[in-house]
Design a protein around this motif. Structure first.
Motif: not given
Length: 346
Positions: A27-54
């Motif tokens: 019953x896993x759901x991506x809408x119940x998971x989060x990645x937390x960072x100290x600054x917004x800029x650190x999340x940009x590579x995460x979004x890039x990788x998420x896009x690459x993996x669909x």
């Protein structure tokens, strides 16, 4: 705790840990998971990788467009108000929606009508009640999470998720206006957002906060997969109404190609950002200018826009402008494209 040697590697490690859990937890759901960072800029590579993996992901900082101005919502309201005294069923409304182009906003409206249909159980309801119900549902939907949420510890206050990954960097220093203990308090906030699992990524041998904490951690060393690395320098920009010249199309003559181009434009169509004479224009795939950014707009320093799409198309009216500017407008109503732009290093 995972140890990764670089920002790109930690982005991969953070997402891969959640992918691992998604394959193990029923019953896993991506809408119940989060990645937390100290600054917004650190999340940009995460979004890039998420896009690459669909993987569906959203930045909590992204602004939502004004729902009631969306082309799709306006079209739905026109349908509802065609016979204001008529009683409508959810089935009738869904039939109309199915005739429309498929995009994120029609899906959103469809979700709202589906929720209303559950309450109605096939019974018809007055148009006025439908609009009132939809308004309340849309207000609530702004708070809903629709994929993996990427956010800072500041933004995470008061929220909870089943599974959380915390990124490294920035926990060893204070930001402007913070006291000395702020990083430790925010790290505690990030840790306590997790209800089921918590993973912490470190890019150094000793984590700046956890090195002084007497806890037992399950540690895993990450060896970067060079083939899986994506360009962590991507930056996503979701344009809101404040960032565009809302009246630009309204000032153009009736024969200006912008009006035909906007009529043919669909949500999700590709667009490009072009600078001409010091102003940034938004163009469609045929090279026709369909909008202009605000005079104050500047792209992120050192980055070029290599991809864009029409994230939303909203309706703007002459009466929405200050009275002293209305004399410059040639139309009573027009549409404005709000693009999502993706930037990369020059």
């Amino acid at each position: 705790m995972c140890t990764a040697p670089s920002p790109a590697a930690q982005a991969n490690a953070a997402v891969d840990e959640l992918v691992r859990l998604s394959q193990l937890v029923p019953g896993w759901s991506w809408s119940k998971a989060a990645i937390i960072a100290r600054e917004w800029r650190l999340l940009q590579p995460v979004r890039s990788y998420c896009e690459a993996r669909g993987i569906p992901a959203q930045l909590a900082s992204e602004a939502m467009p004004p729902y009631w101005r969306l082309r799709e919502v306006q079209a739905f309201l026109t349908f509802l108000k065609a016979e204001p005294a008529k009683m409508l069923t959810a089935e009738t409304m869904h039939a109309f929606i199915c005739e429309q182009p498929t995009n994120r906003w029609w899906v959103l409206i469809s979700d709202g009508i589906a929720a209303l249909g559950t309450e109605l159980d096939g019974k018809p309801v007055p148009v006025a009640d439908i609009i009132e119900w939809l308004a309340e549902w849309m207000r609530d939907s702004r708070q809903e999470q629709h994929g993996l949420l990427l956010l800072t510890a500041h933004r995470a206050k008061g929220l909870e998720f089943d599974d959380v990954v915390i990124l490294d960097e920035g926990w060893d220093r204070t930001s402007k206006g913070e006291d000395q203990d702020a990083p430790r308090r925010l790290f505690y906030v990030a840790m306590t957002r997790a209800k089921r699992s918590l993973a912490i990524v470190s890019m150094q041998d000793q984590h700046p906060i956890l090195q002084d904490v007497a806890v037992t951690l399950l540690e895993r060393q990450i060896t970067p997969d060079e083939a899986a690395q994506v360009d962590g320098g991507l930056r996503y920009q979701t344009v809101d109404p404040r960032m565009v010249d809302l009246s630009w199309a309204g000032r153009q003559a009736a024969r200006h190609p912008v009006h035909q181009a906007l009529a043919e434009m669909q949500t999700g169509d590709p667009v490009e950002l072009v600078e001409i004479d010091g102003r940034w224009l938004v163009r469609n795939r045929a090279g026709v200018s369909i909008g202009r950014m605000a005079r104050s707009y500047r792209p992120p320093d050192g980055l070029r826009c290599f991809r864009g799409e029409a994230s939303a198309i909203i309706r703007w009216r002459k009466i929405d402008n200050a009275e002293e500017f209305q004399g410059l407008l040639r139309h009573e109503v027009w549409e404005v494209v709000l693009p999502e732009l993706v930037f990369a290093r020059n």
